[in-house]
Design a protein around this motif. Structure first.
Motif, PDB file in Angstrom:
ATOM      1  N   MET A   1       0.843  -1.191   0.000  1.00  0.00           N
ATOM      2  CA  MET A   1       0.000   0.000   0.000  1.00  0.00           C
ATOM      3  C   MET A   1       0.888   1.255   0.000  1.00  0.00           C
ATOM      4  SD  MET A   1      -2.816   1.270   2.842  1.00  0.00           S
ATOM      5  CE  MET A   1      -3.814  -0.202   2.649  1.00  0.00           C
ATOM      6  N   ASN A   2       0.627   2.165  -0.955  1.00  0.00           N
ATOM      7  CA  ASN A   2       1.396   3.408  -0.981  1.00  0.00           C
ATOM      8  C   ASN A   2       0.692   4.491  -0.162  1.00  0.00           C
ATOM      9  OD1 ASN A   2      -0.624   4.658  -2.631  1.00  0.00           O
ATOM     10  ND2 ASN A   2       0.323   3.747  -4.448  1.00  0.00           N
ATOM     11  N   ASN A   3       1.366   5.610   0.024  1.00  0.00           N
ATOM     12  CA  ASN A   3       0.841   6.670   0.873  1.00  0.00           C
ATOM     13  C   ASN A   3      -0.447   7.285   0.335  1.00  0.00           C
ATOM     14  OD1 ASN A   3       2.928   6.278   2.620  1.00  0.00           O
ATOM     15  ND2 ASN A   3       3.893   8.264   2.310  1.00  0.00           N
ATOM     16  N   ARG A   4      -0.562   7.368  -0.981  1.00  0.00           N
ATOM     17  CA  ARG A   4      -1.765   7.965  -1.573  1.00  0.00           C
ATOM     18  C   ARG A   4      -3.003   7.141  -1.237  1.00  0.00           C
ATOM     19  NH1 ARG A   4      -1.452   9.738  -7.749  1.00  0.00           N
ATOM     20  NH2 ARG A   4       0.136  11.058  -6.740  1.00  0.00           N
ATOM     21  N   ILE A   5      -2.902   5.840  -1.372  1.00  0.00           N
ATOM     22  CA  ILE A   5      -4.032   4.975  -1.033  1.00  0.00           C
ATOM     23  C   ILE A   5      -4.306   5.031   0.465  1.00  0.00           C
ATOM     24  CG2 ILE A   5      -4.845   2.587  -0.960  1.00  0.00           C
ATOM     25  CD1 ILE A   5      -3.291   2.089  -3.534  1.00  0.00           C
ATOM     26  N   ALA A   6      -3.240   5.062   1.267  1.00  0.00           N
ATOM     27  CA  ALA A   6      -3.397   5.121   2.715  1.00  0.00           C
ATOM     28  C   ALA A   6      -4.119   6.391   3.147  1.00  0.00           C
ATOM     29  CB  ALA A   6      -2.030   5.034   3.392  1.00  0.00           C
ATOM     30  N   ILE A   7      -3.788   7.517   2.518  1.00  0.00           N
ATOM     31  CA  ILE A   7      -4.461   8.777   2.832  1.00  0.00           C
ATOM     32  C   ILE A   7      -5.923   8.715   2.411  1.00  0.00           C
ATOM     33  CG2 ILE A   7      -4.576  11.235   2.235  1.00  0.00           C
ATOM     34  CD1 ILE A   7      -1.506  11.181   2.024  1.00  0.00           C
ATOM     35  N   LEU A   8      -6.183   8.161   1.237  1.00  0.00           N
ATOM     36  CA  LEU A   8      -7.559   8.040   0.746  1.00  0.00           C
ATOM     37  C   LEU A   8      -8.409   7.209   1.709  1.00  0.00           C
ATOM     38  CD1 LEU A   8      -9.671   8.497  -1.467  1.00  0.00           C
ATOM     39  CD2 LEU A   8      -8.824   6.417  -2.588  1.00  0.00           C
ATOM     40  N   LEU A   9      -7.868   6.082   2.152  1.00  0.00           N
ATOM     41  CA  LEU A   9      -8.596   5.237   3.097  1.00  0.00           C
ATOM     42  C   LEU A   9      -8.832   5.963   4.418  1.00  0.00           C
ATOM     43  CD1 LEU A   9      -6.787   1.820   2.496  1.00  0.00           C
ATOM     44  CD2 LEU A   9      -9.191   2.333   2.005  1.00  0.00           C
ATOM     45  N   SER A  10      -7.854   6.723   4.868  1.00  0.00           N
ATOM     46  CA  SER A  10      -7.984   7.454   6.129  1.00  0.00           C
ATOM     47  C   SER A  10      -9.065   8.519   6.044  1.00  0.00           C
ATOM     48  CB  SER A  10      -6.647   8.111   6.500  1.00  0.00           C
ATOM     49  OG  SER A  10      -5.656   7.135   6.760  1.00  0.00           O
ATOM     50  N   VAL A  11      -9.250   9.094   4.844  1.00  0.00           N
ATOM     51  CA  VAL A  11     -10.272  10.130   4.660  1.00  0.00           C
ATOM     52  C   VAL A  11     -11.653   9.504   4.492  1.00  0.00           C
ATOM     53  CG1 VAL A  11     -11.088  11.949   3.114  1.00  0.00           C
ATOM     54  CG2 VAL A  11      -8.663  11.802   3.696  1.00  0.00           C
ATOM     55  N   VAL A  12     -11.750   8.510   3.602  1.00  0.00           N
ATOM     56  CA  VAL A  12     -13.051   7.875   3.317  1.00  0.00           C
ATOM     57  C   VAL A  12     -13.629   7.205   4.557  1.00  0.00           C
ATOM     58  CG1 VAL A  12     -14.186   6.057   1.978  1.00  0.00           C
ATOM     59  CG2 VAL A  12     -12.533   7.576   0.876  1.00  0.00           C
ATOM     60  N   PHE A  13     -12.753   6.645   5.384  1.00  0.00           N
ATOM     61  CA  PHE A  13     -13.206   5.967   6.597  1.00  0.00           C
ATOM     62  C   PHE A  13     -12.761   6.723   7.848  1.00  0.00           C
ATOM     63  CE2 PHE A  13     -12.866   2.613   3.341  1.00  0.00           C
ATOM     64  CZ  PHE A  13     -14.199   2.222   3.315  1.00  0.00           C
ATOM     65  N   HIS A  14     -12.864   8.049   7.769  1.00  0.00           N
ATOM     66  CA  HIS A  14     -12.571   8.880   8.925  1.00  0.00           C
ATOM     67  C   HIS A  14     -13.527   8.509  10.057  1.00  0.00           C
ATOM     68  CE1 HIS A  14     -12.286  12.484  11.452  1.00  0.00           C
ATOM     69  NE2 HIS A  14     -11.127  12.708  10.865  1.00  0.00           N
ATOM     70  N   PRO A  15     -13.077   8.520  11.303  1.00  0.00           N
ATOM     71  CA  PRO A  15     -13.943   8.111  12.423  1.00  0.00           C
ATOM     72  C   PRO A  15     -15.287   8.836  12.479  1.00  0.00           C
ATOM     73  CG  PRO A  15     -11.689   8.369  13.176  1.00  0.00           C
ATOM     74  CD  PRO A  15     -11.703   8.838  11.757  1.00  0.00           C
ATOM     75  N   LEU A  16     -15.313  10.112  12.109  1.00  0.00           N
ATOM     76  CA  LEU A  16     -16.553  10.879  12.205  1.00  0.00           C
ATOM     77  C   LEU A  16     -17.604  10.437  11.185  1.00  0.00           C
ATOM     78  CD1 LEU A  16     -15.158  14.485  12.817  1.00  0.00           C
ATOM     79  CD2 LEU A  16     -16.171  12.924  14.488  1.00  0.00           C
ATOM     80  N   ILE A  17     -17.180   9.967  10.005  1.00  0.00           N
ATOM     81  CA  ILE A  17     -18.131   9.549   8.984  1.00  0.00           C
ATOM     82  C   ILE A  17     -18.618   8.123   9.201  1.00  0.00           C
ATOM     83  CG2 ILE A  17     -16.464   8.637   7.323  1.00  0.00           C
ATOM     84  CD1 ILE A  17     -19.609  10.730   6.528  1.00  0.00           C
TER      85      ILE A  17
END
Length: 212
Positions: A1-17
């Protein structure tokens, strides 16, 4: 997993959402368990929109304000020293949402008290994460997805609701992606992620056991 995908996952599955995702699943697949089976689809959509505004948009606006004013340096609040005020603000917002949906918003408070119970569960998880963050950087992402797993598995087992099996398995798969993403970004140690998962699991499964 590269950083771009990791950031995307962190945003899409942010705790608040994750709270919105959880309610959407329950409304569509197990409406009886959250007291909304009598609601028509447009009413369910309006209710989900209201929950989204209260549990995601309101905290997100607050986070952007803190970022703009320099209270936090990142929207991910990766610096443990910066977490106290944003997390406390999220607790207040979620506690108010719990109060509104549980006592003030009729007839939802009467027909679907389970909504406020779930919101109270999330609020408690936030309180625990905030308290632990004072001395250790527990993973909020892991706590959020752990809470979703605990809620889905608890409801499925307690009420023999097989419709939740597929979403539960998918959520477990997603939890693996999220944990890998947080490790890839060096946001947390494995211990902080495991602690977050167990924190979310214990709070949400305990909520189902004692209050459903």
């Amino acid at each position: 997993m590269n950083n771009r995908i990791a950031i995307l996952l962190s945003v899409v599955f942010h705790p608040l959402i994750l709270t919105t995702y959880l309610f959407a699943l329950l409304f569509l697949l197990a409406p009886d368990l959250v007291g909304v089976s009598a609601f028509e689809l447009p009413a369910l959509g309006s209710l989900l929109l209201l929950l989204w505004l209260n549990t995601f948009i309101a905290p997100a606006i607050m986070m952007f304000y803190f970022k703009k004013t320099g209270v936090i340096t990142s929207l991910y609040v990766e610096d443990a020293a910066e977490r106290r005020l944003p997390y406390f603000s999220c607790i207040v917002i979620y506690a108010l949402a719990t109060y509104v949906f549980g006592w003030k918003l009729e007839p939802i408070s009467e027909l679907a008290p389970q909504i406020s119970v779930i919101l109270a569960s999330v609020t408690l998880s936030l309180i625990l994460v905030t308290m632990i963050s004072n001395f250790w950087k527990i993973s909020a992402h892991a706590t959020g997805i752990g809470g979703a797993i605990g809620m889905l598995s608890g409801l499925m087992v307690r009420f023999d609701e097989l419709a939740l099996l597929t979403p539960l398995l998918l959520t477990i798969l997603i939890s693996g992606w999220i944990m890998s993403a947080r490790l890839q970004l060096n946001a947390h140690t494995p211990g902080q992620i495991i602690a977050g998962i167990f924190c979310g699991l214990l709070v949400s499964s305990g909520t189902v056991y004692f209050f459903f």
